[in-house]
Design a protein around this motif. Sequence first.
Motif, PDB file in Angstrom:
ATOM      1  N   LYS A   1       0.830  -1.205   0.000  1.00 11.22           N
ATOM      2  CA  LYS A   1       0.000   0.000   0.000  1.00 11.22           C
ATOM      3  C   LYS A   1       0.866   1.257   0.000  1.00 11.22           C
ATOM      4  CE  LYS A   1      -3.789   2.403   2.282  1.00 11.22           C
ATOM      5  NZ  LYS A   1      -3.101   3.702   2.163  1.00 11.22           N
ATOM      6  N   SER A   2       1.945   1.243   0.785  1.00 13.06           N
ATOM      7  CA  SER A   2       2.840   2.403   0.812  1.00 13.06           C
ATOM      8  C   SER A   2       3.468   2.632  -0.558  1.00 13.06           C
ATOM      9  CB  SER A   2       3.934   2.194   1.866  1.00 13.06           C
ATOM     10  OG  SER A   2       3.380   2.114   3.160  1.00 13.06           O
ATOM     11  N   ARG A   3       3.847   1.531  -1.198  1.00 11.51           N
ATOM     12  CA  ARG A   3       4.409   1.665  -2.547  1.00 11.51           C
ATOM     13  C   ARG A   3       3.359   2.240  -3.502  1.00 11.51           C
ATOM     14  NH1 ARG A   3       6.541  -3.633  -5.566  1.00 11.51           N
ATOM     15  NH2 ARG A   3       8.521  -3.226  -4.506  1.00 11.51           N
ATOM     16  N   GLY A   4       2.115   1.750  -3.383  1.00  8.60           N
ATOM     17  CA  GLY A   4       1.045   2.279  -4.225  1.00  8.60           C
ATOM     18  C   GLY A   4       0.806   3.759  -3.978  1.00  8.60           C
ATOM     19  N   ASP A   5       0.817   4.169  -2.699  1.00  6.82           N
ATOM     20  CA  ASP A   5       0.640   5.591  -2.379  1.00  6.82           C
ATOM     21  C   ASP A   5       1.751   6.427  -3.004  1.00  6.82           C
ATOM     22  OD1 ASP A   5      -1.585   4.946  -0.921  1.00  6.82           O
ATOM     23  OD2 ASP A   5      -0.570   4.991   1.027  1.00  6.82           O
ATOM     24  N   ARG A   6       2.956   5.893  -2.965  1.00  6.92           N
ATOM     25  CA  ARG A   6       4.096   6.635  -3.506  1.00  6.92           C
ATOM     26  C   ARG A   6       3.971   6.782  -5.032  1.00  6.92           C
ATOM     27  NH1 ARG A   6       7.161   4.169  -0.760  1.00  6.92           N
ATOM     28  NH2 ARG A   6       7.908   2.526  -2.132  1.00  6.92           N
ATOM     29  N   PHE A   7       3.628   5.698  -5.697  1.00  6.77           N
ATOM     30  CA  PHE A   7       3.430   5.782  -7.147  1.00  6.77           C
ATOM     31  C   PHE A   7       2.263   6.713  -7.485  1.00  6.77           C
ATOM     32  CE2 PHE A   7       5.564   1.456  -7.705  1.00  6.77           C
ATOM     33  CZ  PHE A   7       6.712   2.016  -8.238  1.00  6.77           C
ATOM     34  N   ARG A   8       1.228   6.679  -6.654  1.00  4.00           N
ATOM     35  CA  ARG A   8       0.085   7.571  -6.873  1.00  4.00           C
ATOM     36  C   ARG A   8       0.519   9.031  -6.796  1.00  4.00           C
ATOM     37  NH1 ARG A   8      -3.346   7.868  -1.769  1.00  4.00           N
ATOM     38  NH2 ARG A   8      -1.453   9.045  -1.272  1.00  4.00           N
ATOM     39  N   ASP A   9       1.325   9.358  -5.789  1.00  2.00           N
ATOM     40  CA  ASP A   9       1.788  10.738  -5.637  1.00  2.00           C
ATOM     41  C   ASP A   9       2.728  11.149  -6.766  1.00  2.00           C
ATOM     42  OD1 ASP A   9       0.316  10.861  -3.342  1.00  2.00           O
ATOM     43  OD2 ASP A   9       2.006  10.464  -1.996  1.00  2.00           O
ATOM     44  N   GLN A  10       3.415  10.157  -7.359  1.00  2.00           N
ATOM     45  CA  GLN A  10       4.300  10.434  -8.490  1.00  2.00           C
ATOM     46  C   GLN A  10       3.545  10.428  -9.820  1.00  2.00           C
ATOM     47  OE1 GLN A  10       7.414   7.506  -8.337  1.00  2.00           O
ATOM     48  NE2 GLN A  10       7.994   8.008  -6.238  1.00  2.00           N
TER      49      GLN A  10
ATOM     50  N   LYS B   1       2.199   7.922 -11.255  1.00  2.00           N
ATOM     51  CA  LYS B   1       2.429   6.675 -12.000  1.00  2.00           C
ATOM     52  C   LYS B   1       1.269   5.738 -11.669  1.00  2.00           C
ATOM     53  CE  LYS B   1       7.383   7.490 -11.728  1.00  2.00           C
ATOM     54  NZ  LYS B   1       8.649   7.137 -11.070  1.00  2.00           N
ATOM     55  N   LEU B   2       0.157   5.993 -12.344  1.00  2.00           N
ATOM     56  CA  LEU B   2      -1.102   5.406 -11.917  1.00  2.00           C
ATOM     57  C   LEU B   2      -1.168   3.900 -12.134  1.00  2.00           C
ATOM     58  CD1 LEU B   2      -3.617   8.150 -13.061  1.00  2.00           C
ATOM     59  CD2 LEU B   2      -2.158   8.041 -11.053  1.00  2.00           C
ATOM     60  N   GLU B   3      -0.662   3.417 -13.254  1.00  2.00           N
ATOM     61  CA  GLU B   3      -0.731   1.978 -13.513  1.00  2.00           C
ATOM     62  C   GLU B   3       0.076   1.202 -12.477  1.00  2.00           C
ATOM     63  OE1 GLU B   3       0.454   1.313 -17.520  1.00  2.00           O
ATOM     64  OE2 GLU B   3      -1.504   1.865 -18.352  1.00  2.00           O
ATOM     65  N   LYS B   4       1.248   1.710 -12.130  1.00  2.00           N
ATOM     66  CA  LYS B   4       2.064   1.041 -11.113  1.00  2.00           C
ATOM     67  C   LYS B   4       1.388   1.117  -9.748  1.00  2.00           C
ATOM     68  CE  LYS B   4       6.500   1.721 -13.431  1.00  2.00           C
ATOM     69  NZ  LYS B   4       7.871   2.241 -13.331  1.00  2.00           N
ATOM     70  N   ALA B   5       0.755   2.245  -9.475  1.00  2.00           N
ATOM     71  CA  ALA B   5       0.049   2.382  -8.207  1.00  2.00           C
ATOM     72  C   ALA B   5      -1.090   1.369  -8.119  1.00  2.00           C
ATOM     73  CB  ALA B   5      -0.491   3.801  -8.055  1.00  2.00           C
TER      74      ALA B   5
ATOM     75  N   SER C   1      -7.224  12.604 -21.426  1.00  2.00           N
ATOM     76  CA  SER C   1      -6.319  13.748 -21.439  1.00  2.00           C
ATOM     77  C   SER C   1      -5.194  13.625 -20.426  1.00  2.00           C
ATOM     78  CB  SER C   1      -7.107  15.024 -21.141  1.00  2.00           C
ATOM     79  OG  SER C   1      -7.740  14.930 -19.874  1.00  2.00           O
ATOM     80  N   LEU C   2      -4.977  12.423 -19.864  1.00  2.00           N
ATOM     81  CA  LEU C   2      -3.926  12.257 -18.870  1.00  2.00           C
ATOM     82  C   LEU C   2      -2.549  12.492 -19.479  1.00  2.00           C
ATOM     83  CD1 LEU C   2      -4.938   9.123 -16.789  1.00  2.00           C
ATOM     84  CD2 LEU C   2      -4.729  11.455 -15.992  1.00  2.00           C
ATOM     85  N   PRO C   3      -1.633  13.087 -18.725  1.00  2.00           N
ATOM     86  CA  PRO C   3      -0.274  13.245 -19.222  1.00  2.00           C
ATOM     87  C   PRO C   3       0.442  11.917 -19.271  1.00  2.00           C
ATOM     88  CG  PRO C   3      -0.443  13.982 -16.942  1.00  2.00           C
ATOM     89  CD  PRO C   3      -1.837  13.692 -17.390  1.00  2.00           C
ATOM     90  N   ALA C   4       1.537  11.876 -19.998  1.00  2.00           N
ATOM     91  CA  ALA C   4       2.270  10.627 -20.181  1.00  2.00           C
ATOM     92  C   ALA C   4       2.827  10.102 -18.880  1.00  2.00           C
ATOM     93  CB  ALA C   4       3.407  10.834 -21.185  1.00  2.00           C
ATOM     94  N   THR C   5       3.110  10.987 -17.912  1.00  2.00           N
ATOM     95  CA  THR C   5       3.694  10.541 -16.653  1.00  2.00           C
ATOM     96  C   THR C   5       2.740   9.717 -15.831  1.00  2.00           C
ATOM     97  OG1 THR C   5       3.002  12.630 -15.672  1.00  2.00           O
ATOM     98  CG2 THR C   5       5.274  12.490 -16.476  1.00  2.00           C
ATOM     99  N   ALA C   6       1.458   9.698 -16.229  1.00  2.00           N
ATOM    100  CA  ALA C   6       0.486   8.939 -15.453  1.00  2.00           C
ATOM    101  C   ALA C   6       0.708   7.455 -15.563  1.00  2.00           C
ATOM    102  CB  ALA C   6      -0.932   9.276 -15.914  1.00  2.00           C
TER     103      ALA C   6
END
Length: 364
Positions: A307-316, A318-322, A358-363
């Motif tokens: 979950k912590s890893r998912g939260d971190r990817f979410r804040d970055q 990186k939605l698919e990884k989250a 319309s999501l940016p590529a970083t998502a």
Amino acid sequence: MNDETRQLIASYKIEGDIHLKNQEWGPARIAYEKALEEFDRIQSEEEFELVTADDKELRTQIEEALGQASFQLAQQHREWGLDALKSKDYARAVEEFEEAIDLAGEDNLPFLEEVKQLLDKARVKNRDHELYEELTPFVERGDDFRRAGNYAEAILEYQEALKAIAGLPPTHRFVSYLREALRECRRQLIKPYLVRIHRAIHAGKPAHAHNLLKRAMLLLDETDLVYRAFLTQIRDAIPVPPPAEVEEGEEVESPETWAKAIRDYEEALDLYSSFTLSDPLSPAYTGVNIYEDRFLSARRNLANLYKSRGDRFRDQLKLEKAIRSYKEALKLYPRSDRLFHETFREMKKLRAQLNQPSLPATAK
């Protein structure tokens, strides 16, 4: 043409004339067509050379009568099509207008133009009706979720509905309704972020405020200029720029922490699964698995890491990884656990964001 054939053709014509006089356009047309079929049959035979001028005149009369019956029948199909339009039976209206066009002669240009316009109208109505039937389950579920305050789930339903009408113009009423519903749901998801951003700013945590703002911006509808301008003003009001993003693949927890958590979980799972009441370490008076607490603790610890890893990817962003990390956490959290439901809600929100074109590529 021999007398027998001539009499047969004449009888068909007489039959057609009677139906025509009685305004029985369909039977009249059938009778005239039978007469012409006899003419066509003898064309390939030697007897065709014996066709007289009177026979040719007879054929001309039959063809003219057939044209008259066909046009009258075409007008009748047009009226049936108009009745079907009024009763909102659009599929039947399309069939009636198409039949009217097939029956009308090419010389009846005003009639053909009128019926073609009616046919276009019926086809549009029929398409909309079919789309309505296809969209209704998605829209009704979306509306139910929206009324219940489950906006992320509502967004997913509305997005499925939009996929079905991807070819419609933006001004179409179906598209307008779904776009407006999506905009409302996204705004409702953004509102809690606004409260948290306000608190973070006043608590002197601008970096956290920036992270929350980025997540709120992801939820924005691409056409929502009002909220976009509002969030832009908030971004400009935050005193410091957002912190540098953690490099991809960098873990806050050390590899040793992950290795230990996985090892503890596997060992606890093995002990928990292999426990029996005959275990020499088990007290005779209880049937409880003595390794249960150890197993639950190890499982929760590993779930927390995911979950912590998912939260971190979410804040970055990186939605698919989250989402992948959240899924792993959900496999480990018990359904009765508060963190299970919290993780599930976050994953639903990310899925709604990820489906936004319309999501940016970083998502990712």
